[in-house]
Design an enzyme around this catalytic site. Structure first.
Site, PDB file in Angstrom:
ATOM      1  N   ASN A 189      -1.258   3.284  -6.733  1.00  0.00           N
ATOM      2  CA  ASN A 189      -0.498   4.494  -6.399  1.00  0.00           C
ATOM      3  C   ASN A 189      -1.337   5.689  -6.838  1.00  0.00           C
ATOM      4  O   ASN A 189      -1.435   5.988  -8.017  1.00  0.00           O
ATOM      5  CB  ASN A 189       0.846   4.474  -7.146  1.00  0.00           C
ATOM      6  CG  ASN A 189       1.622   5.760  -6.957  1.00  0.00           C
ATOM      7  OD1 ASN A 189       1.285   6.578  -6.100  1.00  0.00           O
ATOM      8  ND2 ASN A 189       2.661   5.935  -7.762  1.00  0.00           N
ATOM      9  N   TRP A 190      -1.931   6.355  -5.855  1.00  0.00           N
ATOM     10  CA  TRP A 190      -2.852   7.465  -6.191  1.00  0.00           C
ATOM     11  C   TRP A 190      -2.110   8.737  -6.555  1.00  0.00           C
ATOM     12  O   TRP A 190      -2.720   9.698  -7.032  1.00  0.00           O
ATOM     13  CB  TRP A 190      -3.782   7.740  -5.008  1.00  0.00           C
ATOM     14  CG  TRP A 190      -4.807   6.675  -4.760  1.00  0.00           C
ATOM     15  CD1 TRP A 190      -4.864   5.416  -5.314  1.00  0.00           C
ATOM     16  CD2 TRP A 190      -5.936   6.765  -3.888  1.00  0.00           C
ATOM     17  NE1 TRP A 190      -5.956   4.727  -4.838  1.00  0.00           N
ATOM     18  CE2 TRP A 190      -6.632   5.533  -3.954  1.00  0.00           C
ATOM     19  CE3 TRP A 190      -6.424   7.766  -3.043  1.00  0.00           C
ATOM     20  CZ2 TRP A 190      -7.790   5.279  -3.215  1.00  0.00           C
ATOM     21  CZ3 TRP A 190      -7.578   7.514  -2.311  1.00  0.00           C
ATOM     22  CH2 TRP A 190      -8.258   6.288  -2.401  1.00  0.00           C
ATOM     23  N   LYS A 191      -0.827   8.804  -6.285  1.00  0.00           N
ATOM     24  CA  LYS A 191      -0.027  10.007  -6.573  1.00  0.00           C
ATOM     25  C   LYS A 191      -0.707  11.243  -5.955  1.00  0.00           C
ATOM     26  O   LYS A 191      -1.352  11.127  -4.927  1.00  0.00           O
ATOM     27  CB  LYS A 191       0.188  10.168  -8.075  1.00  0.00           C
ATOM     28  CG  LYS A 191       0.651   8.870  -8.730  1.00  0.00           C
ATOM     29  CD  LYS A 191       1.110   9.045 -10.126  1.00  0.00           C
ATOM     30  CE  LYS A 191       1.414   7.683 -10.739  1.00  0.00           C
ATOM     31  NZ  LYS A 191       2.116   7.767 -11.990  1.00  0.00           N
ATOM     32  N   HIS A 216       9.860   5.428  -6.228  1.00  0.00           N
ATOM     33  CA  HIS A 216       9.049   5.564  -7.441  1.00  0.00           C
ATOM     34  C   HIS A 216       9.791   6.447  -8.447  1.00  0.00           C
ATOM     35  O   HIS A 216      10.480   7.395  -8.056  1.00  0.00           O
ATOM     36  CB  HIS A 216       7.677   6.165  -7.106  1.00  0.00           C
ATOM     37  CG  HIS A 216       6.744   6.113  -8.265  1.00  0.00           C
ATOM     38  ND1 HIS A 216       6.745   7.076  -9.255  1.00  0.00           N
ATOM     39  CD2 HIS A 216       5.825   5.189  -8.623  1.00  0.00           C
ATOM     40  CE1 HIS A 216       5.840   6.738 -10.164  1.00  0.00           C
ATOM     41  NE2 HIS A 216       5.275   5.608  -9.808  1.00  0.00           N
ATOM     42  N   GLU A 239       8.934   8.815 -10.249  1.00  0.00           N
ATOM     43  CA  GLU A 239       8.665  10.259 -10.134  1.00  0.00           C
ATOM     44  C   GLU A 239       9.453  10.870  -8.977  1.00  0.00           C
ATOM     45  O   GLU A 239       9.876  12.021  -9.041  1.00  0.00           O
ATOM     46  CB  GLU A 239       7.157  10.494  -9.977  1.00  0.00           C
ATOM     47  CG  GLU A 239       6.434  10.222 -11.291  1.00  0.00           C
ATOM     48  CD  GLU A 239       5.014   9.710 -11.151  1.00  0.00           C
ATOM     49  OE1 GLU A 239       4.405   9.876 -10.074  1.00  0.00           O
ATOM     50  OE2 GLU A 239       4.512   9.119 -12.123  1.00  0.00           O
ATOM     51  N   GLU A 286       9.118  -1.118 -12.688  1.00  0.00           N
ATOM     52  CA  GLU A 286       8.314  -0.139 -13.407  1.00  0.00           C
ATOM     53  C   GLU A 286       9.171   0.530 -14.481  1.00  0.00           C
ATOM     54  O   GLU A 286       9.881   1.508 -14.200  1.00  0.00           O
ATOM     55  CB  GLU A 286       7.803   0.930 -12.443  1.00  0.00           C
ATOM     56  CG  GLU A 286       6.878   0.387 -11.381  1.00  0.00           C
ATOM     57  CD  GLU A 286       5.889   1.449 -10.929  1.00  0.00           C
ATOM     58  OE1 GLU A 286       4.691   1.235 -11.118  1.00  0.00           O
ATOM     59  OE2 GLU A 286       6.328   2.496 -10.432  1.00  0.00           O
ATOM     60  N   GLY A 320       2.289   5.900 -17.029  1.00  0.00           N
ATOM     61  CA  GLY A 320       1.399   6.997 -17.405  1.00  0.00           C
ATOM     62  C   GLY A 320       1.426   7.318 -18.889  1.00  0.00           C
ATOM     63  O   GLY A 320       0.925   8.361 -19.304  1.00  0.00           O
ATOM     64  N   SER A 369       1.178   1.407 -16.898  1.00  0.00           N
ATOM     65  CA  SER A 369      -0.015   1.365 -17.738  1.00  0.00           C
ATOM     66  C   SER A 369      -0.770   0.029 -17.692  1.00  0.00           C
ATOM     67  O   SER A 369      -1.271  -0.437 -18.715  1.00  0.00           O
ATOM     68  CB  SER A 369       0.339   1.742 -19.189  1.00  0.00           C
ATOM     69  OG  SER A 369       0.829   3.071 -19.234  1.00  0.00           O
ATOM     70  N   GLY A 397      -1.094   2.895 -11.372  1.00  0.00           N
ATOM     71  CA  GLY A 397      -1.271   4.331 -11.210  1.00  0.00           C
ATOM     72  C   GLY A 397      -2.674   4.741 -11.635  1.00  0.00           C
ATOM     73  O   GLY A 397      -3.651   4.582 -10.903  1.00  0.00           O
ATOM     74  N   GLY A 398      -2.777   5.253 -12.864  1.00  0.00           N
ATOM     75  CA  GLY A 398      -4.041   5.816 -13.372  1.00  0.00           C
ATOM     76  C   GLY A 398      -5.263   4.939 -13.127  1.00  0.00           C
ATOM     77  O   GLY A 398      -6.302   5.429 -12.661  1.00  0.00           O
TER      78      GLY A 398
HETATM   79  C1  PEP Z   1       2.820   4.209 -11.377  1.00  0.00           C
HETATM   80  O1  PEP Z   1       2.813   5.426 -11.249  1.00  0.00           O
HETATM   81  O2  PEP Z   1       3.400   3.517 -10.521  1.00  0.00           O
HETATM   82  C2  PEP Z   1       2.170   3.634 -12.536  1.00  0.00           C
HETATM   83  C3  PEP Z   1       2.406   2.386 -12.827  1.00  0.00           C
HETATM   84  O3  PEP Z   1       1.350   4.463 -13.244  1.00  0.00           O
HETATM   85  P1  PEP Z   1       0.397   4.052 -14.492  1.00  0.00           P
HETATM   86  O4  PEP Z   1      -0.303   2.764 -14.093  1.00  0.00           O
HETATM   87  O5  PEP Z   1      -0.555   5.188 -14.635  1.00  0.00           O
HETATM   88  O6  PEP Z   1       1.287   3.853 -15.655  1.00  0.00           O
END
Ligand code: PEP
Length: 252
Positions: A9-11, A97, A99, A169, A175, A215, A236-237
């Site tokens: 997920n590049w956001k 998601h 967010e 999640e 994050g 994470s 994500g990251g």
């Molecule tokens: C996400 O945004 O779906 C996510 C899992 O982010 P991160 O891996 O950065 O926690």
């Protein structure tokens, strides 16, 4: 056998040039990995989807959108429809998601509608859900996740699950650098699979892929993916660095 899936997920990251570089770098980093039972998905921003699709043609990389509107068309300034996504070749969309839930007020009811629109347009959803820190601290995480699933999914039909991937999640792990332990993830994934099995039948429960997100990094991916009911990750990251994303894919 359930498909293994690693989805990035590049956001709201990566402009056009950065998108091109990252798609090419990921492709290069995963070329020699055995991916027979593994799907690799990336989700750039809307504006770069077409470029990502073109660059990932004839590669193992699939491209998903991060969101879409529930209405099929109309006066919704700034929004993107299922038909628009489909018309450029998108097959998969993230729905729900945390967010989107938190910053864009997407309720379970809206998400239920979005899922209907996804399915009506022959798209596939990666449906995200998870509890907040307060709910985990009060030991209400199972209750909360159960409610989110009931509210958004229980009106669907068993056959719809051919086009649904689930992604647990925990909001407190997104994050933050804090990950659910493999045992916490497994506990929730079994709980979710049981809910789906009870409502839609054992075959649906057994076949639905349930990803863990929060994470996930190269250093912890193997341990999390080793759990029986964890079928992959939503990243994500770490999906923004080709080497890290490839290392996570390798860990599956
Ligand atoms: C996400 O945004 O779906 C996510 C899992 O982010 P991160 O891996 O950065 O926690």
């Amino acid at each position: 056998m359930r498909k293994k899936i690693v989805a990035g997920n590049w956001k709201m990251n990566n402009n056009l040039l950065e998108t091109k570089e990252l798609v090419n770098d990921i492709n290069e980093a995963i070329t020699n990995l055995p991916l027979e039972n593994t799907r690799v998905i990336i989700s750039p921003s809307y504006i770069n989807l077409l470029t990502a699709l073109e660059l990932s043609k004839n590669t193992p990389i699939e491209v998903a959108a991060q969101n879409m509107h529930q209405a099929s068309s109309g006066a919704f300034t700034g929004e993107v429809s299922a038909d628009m996504l489909q018309s450029i070749g998108i097959k998969t969309v993230l729905i729900g998601h945390s967010e989107r839930r938190e910053y864009f007020n997407e309720t379970d009811e809206i998400l239920a509608e979005k899922l209907d629109t996804v399915l009506a347009n022959n798209l596939e959803a990666i449906f995200c859900f998870g509890e907040k820190l307060e709910e985990r601290k009060k030991d209400n995480h199972l209750l909360e996740v159960g409610n989110q699933l009931r509210n958004a999914l229980f009106h669907l039909k068993a056959a719809d699950f051919k086009n649904i991937i689930l992604a647990y999640e925990p909001v407190w792990a997104i994050g933050t650098g804090e990950t659910a332990s493999p045992e916490q993830a497994q506990e929730m994934h079994v709980f979710v699979r049981n809910i789906i099995s009870k409502r839609f039948g054992a075959e649906v429960g057994e076949n639905v892929s349930i990803l863990y997100g929060g994470s996930v990094k190269p250093a912890n991916a193997k341990e999390i993916f080793s759990k029986k009911d964890v079928d992959g990750g939503l990243i994500g990251g770490a999906s923004l660095k080709a080497a890290d994303f490839a290392a996570i894919i390798k860990a599956i």
